[in-house]
Design a protein around this motif. Structure first.
Motif, mmCIF file in Angstrom:
data_model
loop_
_atom_site.group_PDB
_atom_site.id
_atom_site.type_symbol
_atom_site.label_atom_id
_atom_site.label_comp_id
_atom_site.label_asym_id
_atom_site.label_seq_id
_atom_site.Cartn_x
_atom_site.Cartn_y
_atom_site.Cartn_z
ATOM 1 N N ILE A 56 43.566 32.669 41.776
ATOM 2 C CA ILE A 56 45.177 32.029 41.555
ATOM 3 C C ILE A 56 46.245 32.755 41.260
ATOM 4 N N ARG A 57 45.799 34.027 39.769
ATOM 5 C CA ARG A 57 46.746 34.139 38.765
ATOM 6 C C ARG A 57 46.346 35.721 38.951
ATOM 7 N N GLY A 58 45.510 36.860 40.136
ATOM 8 C CA GLY A 58 44.948 37.429 39.179
ATOM 9 C C GLY A 58 45.200 38.411 40.427
ATOM 10 N N TYR A 59 44.562 40.044 40.032
ATOM 11 C CA TYR A 59 44.921 40.995 40.730
ATOM 12 C C TYR A 59 43.321 41.963 40.831
ATOM 13 N N ARG A 60 42.736 42.317 41.557
ATOM 14 C CA ARG A 60 42.017 43.539 41.643
ATOM 15 C C ARG A 60 42.032 44.330 42.165
ATOM 16 N N VAL A 61 42.012 45.780 41.181
ATOM 17 C CA VAL A 61 42.824 47.017 41.900
ATOM 18 C C VAL A 61 41.370 47.968 42.026
ATOM 19 N N ALA A 62 40.379 48.207 43.334
ATOM 20 C CA ALA A 62 39.819 49.845 43.486
ATOM 21 C C ALA A 62 39.866 50.873 43.422
ATOM 22 N N VAL A 112 33.681 62.378 37.293
ATOM 23 C CA VAL A 112 33.930 62.265 38.704
ATOM 24 C C VAL A 112 32.613 62.990 38.677
ATOM 25 N N ASP A 113 31.334 62.355 39.321
ATOM 26 C CA ASP A 113 30.457 62.903 39.558
ATOM 27 C C ASP A 113 29.675 62.830 41.003
ATOM 28 N N SER A 114 30.887 62.873 41.532
ATOM 29 C CA SER A 114 30.491 62.646 43.227
ATOM 30 C C SER A 114 31.614 61.651 43.814
ATOM 31 N N GLY A 115 31.821 61.933 44.736
ATOM 32 C CA GLY A 115 32.950 61.189 45.716
ATOM 33 C C GLY A 115 33.004 60.151 46.020
ATOM 34 N N ALA A 116 31.511 59.663 45.469
ATOM 35 C CA ALA A 116 31.040 58.054 45.699
ATOM 36 C C ALA A 116 31.209 57.321 44.324
ATOM 37 N N PHE A 117 32.369 58.021 43.819
ATOM 38 C CA PHE A 117 32.870 57.839 42.456
ATOM 39 C C PHE A 117 33.697 56.463 42.561
ATOM 40 N N LYS A 118 33.739 55.333 42.302
ATOM 41 C CA LYS A 118 34.699 54.389 42.213
ATOM 42 C C LYS A 118 34.863 53.192 40.467
ATOM 43 N N ILE A 119 36.087 52.999 40.422
ATOM 44 C CA ILE A 119 36.888 51.943 39.385
ATOM 45 C C ILE A 119 37.351 50.315 39.845
ATOM 46 N N THR A 120 36.271 49.780 39.735
ATOM 47 C CA THR A 120 37.409 48.649 39.821
ATOM 48 C C THR A 120 37.257 48.054 39.064
ATOM 49 N N ALA A 121 38.509 47.608 38.338
ATOM 50 C CA ALA A 121 39.449 46.587 37.908
ATOM 51 C C ALA A 121 40.001 45.260 38.130
ATOM 52 N N THR A 122 39.517 43.805 37.232
ATOM 53 C CA THR A 122 40.240 42.446 37.982
ATOM 54 C C THR A 122 41.409 42.577 36.877
ATOM 55 N N ALA A 123 42.032 41.616 36.926
ATOM 56 C CA ALA A 123 42.725 40.848 36.042
ATOM 57 C C ALA A 123 42.986 39.959 36.456
ATOM 58 N N ARG A 124 43.366 39.275 35.423
ATOM 59 C CA ARG A 124 43.421 37.688 35.381
ATOM 60 C C ARG A 124 44.437 36.843 34.571
ATOM 61 N N GLY A 125 44.954 35.988 34.695
ATOM 62 C CA GLY A 125 45.728 35.113 34.213
ATOM 63 C C GLY A 125 47.214 35.927 33.665
#
Length: 278
Positions: A56-62, A112-125
Motif C-alpha cells: 500500500i505504501r511501499g516501493y521495491r527496487v531491483a 560485483v562478482d559477475s553479471g548475475a549480481f543483483k540488489i533488491t531493496a524494499t522500502a515500506r511505510g
C-alpha cells in the motif's frame, strides 16, 4: 501512477549520481513500474534499476545488469580500493529499515562478482503523498544504489573553468585524487548522508539560512590523499567533512597542507558562537 512521476524521479537521480539517467515505463509485471539506467550506457550494456510499487505504501527496487553488460562488469571489478570503499559506504548508508538483499552478501563487504549480481531493496511505510513518497525512495534508496554503481564505473563530473580567458573541460582526466574527490557529487551525497548539512567548522546550516538557495554545503577531504606518506584505506565516514563555502575556502588558504578544522576554528573562535558548531 508511477509513470506520471518520471520527471521527479529523473531529477532526483541525476542530481544524486552526477550522471544522465534514462527512464522508461515497464508494464511487464502486475503493477506498472519504471526501468532506470545510465543514459550513455543504455539499458542493455550497464546497470539497470527497476522501480515498482510494493504493497500500500511501499516501493521495491531491483538493481541488476543488462544482457550485454560484460564490459562494464569487468570495469567495475577493476575499480580501485578507494572507489570500492565509497561505493560500499553509499550502500551502507541506506537505512536499516529498508529490506536490502545483496546477492547473499553483506552491506559492508559486497562485491560485483559477475553479471548475475543483483540488489533488491524494499522500502515500506512511505508518506501518503505520492510525489513525496517517490522522491523519498529515490533519495534514500535508488540514489545511493545507482551512485555506488556510478562510482565503480568511474563517472567523473565535467566542469568548466576559466584559464587564460578560455574555457577548459576537466572530466575524464583526473588532475589529482583530492581535486576529483572534492568535485565528486557522490562524495557530497555521502557526506551529507553521514554528517548532515551543518558546517563542521562554523556551524552554519546553509539550507536553514537560505532556504531553496541553501544547497551549497561542500565536501572537504580531511587529509589530502596526495600528501599521504603511506597509502591507507579510504574511509568516507571519517575522511569527509561538510563545510560551508567560506570555511572550505579558508582551510585551503594554507598550502600545500590545508588548515585542519580545529586550527581554523581556533583562528575564528572570537567571532563564532561555539555552541553552533557542537
Amino acid at each position: 501512477m508511477i509513470s506520471d512521476r518520471q520527471d521527479i524521479i529523473q531529477r532526483e537521480l541525476e542530481a544524486g549520481t552526477g550522471a544522465a539517467i534514462g527512464i522508461a515505463v515497464d508494464q511487464s509485471g502486475t503493477r506498472t513500474g519504471l526501468r532506470l539506467w545510465f543514459a550513455d550506457l543504455d539499458e542493455r550494456h550497464g546497470p539497470i534499476a527497476e522501480l515498482r510499487p510494493y504493497g500500500i505504501r511501499g516501493y521495491r527496487v531491483a538493481l541488476g545488469f543488462g544482457k550485454f553488460a560484460g564490459a562494464i562488469v569487468r570495469q567495475i571489478q577493476a575499480a580501485d580500493a578507494e572507489d570500492v570503499g565509497l561505493a560500499r559506504a553509499l550502500v551502507a548508508s541506506i537505512s536499516p529499515a529498508v529490506d536490502l538483499q545483496l546477492f547473499g552478501q553483506g552491506r559492508d563487504d559486497w562485491t560485483v562478482d559477475s553479471g548475475a549480481f543483483k540488489i533488491t531493496a524494499t522500502a515500506r511505510g512511505l508518506p501518503d503523498d505520492q510525489d513525496e513518497a517517490v522522491a523519498k525512495v529515490c533519495r534514500d534508496v535508488i540514489v545511493p544504489l545507482m551512485a555506488a554503481m556510478a562510482e565503480l564505473i568511474g563517472y567523473d563530473v565535467i566542469e568548466e573553468e576559466e584559464k587564460d580567458g578560455a574555457h577548459a573541460h576537466e572530466g575524464a582526466i583526473r588532475v589529482s585524487t583530492i581535486r576529483r574527490r572534492e568535485r565528486n557529487p557522490r562524495n557530497r551525497l555521502l557526506c551529507i548522508r553521514l554528517h548532515g548539512e551543518k558546517c563542521a567548522c562554523c556551524g552554519i546550516e546553509p539550507r536553514s539560512a537560505y532556504g531553496e538557495a541553501g544547497s551549497i554545503i561542500e565536501v572537504h577531504h580531511l587529509e589530502a590523499l596526495s600528501l599521504l606518506a603511506v597509502p591507507r584505506a579510504y574511509n568516507p565516514a571519517i575522511d569527509l567533512a561538510p563545510l560551508c563555502p567560506n570555511c572550505h575556502r579558508a582551510v585551503h588558504t594554507r598550502r600545500p597542507i590545508p588548515y585542519s578544522i580545529s586550527e581554523l576554528r581556533a583562528l575564528m573562535s572570537p567571532h563564532v558562537d561555539e555552541a553552533a558548531v557542537r
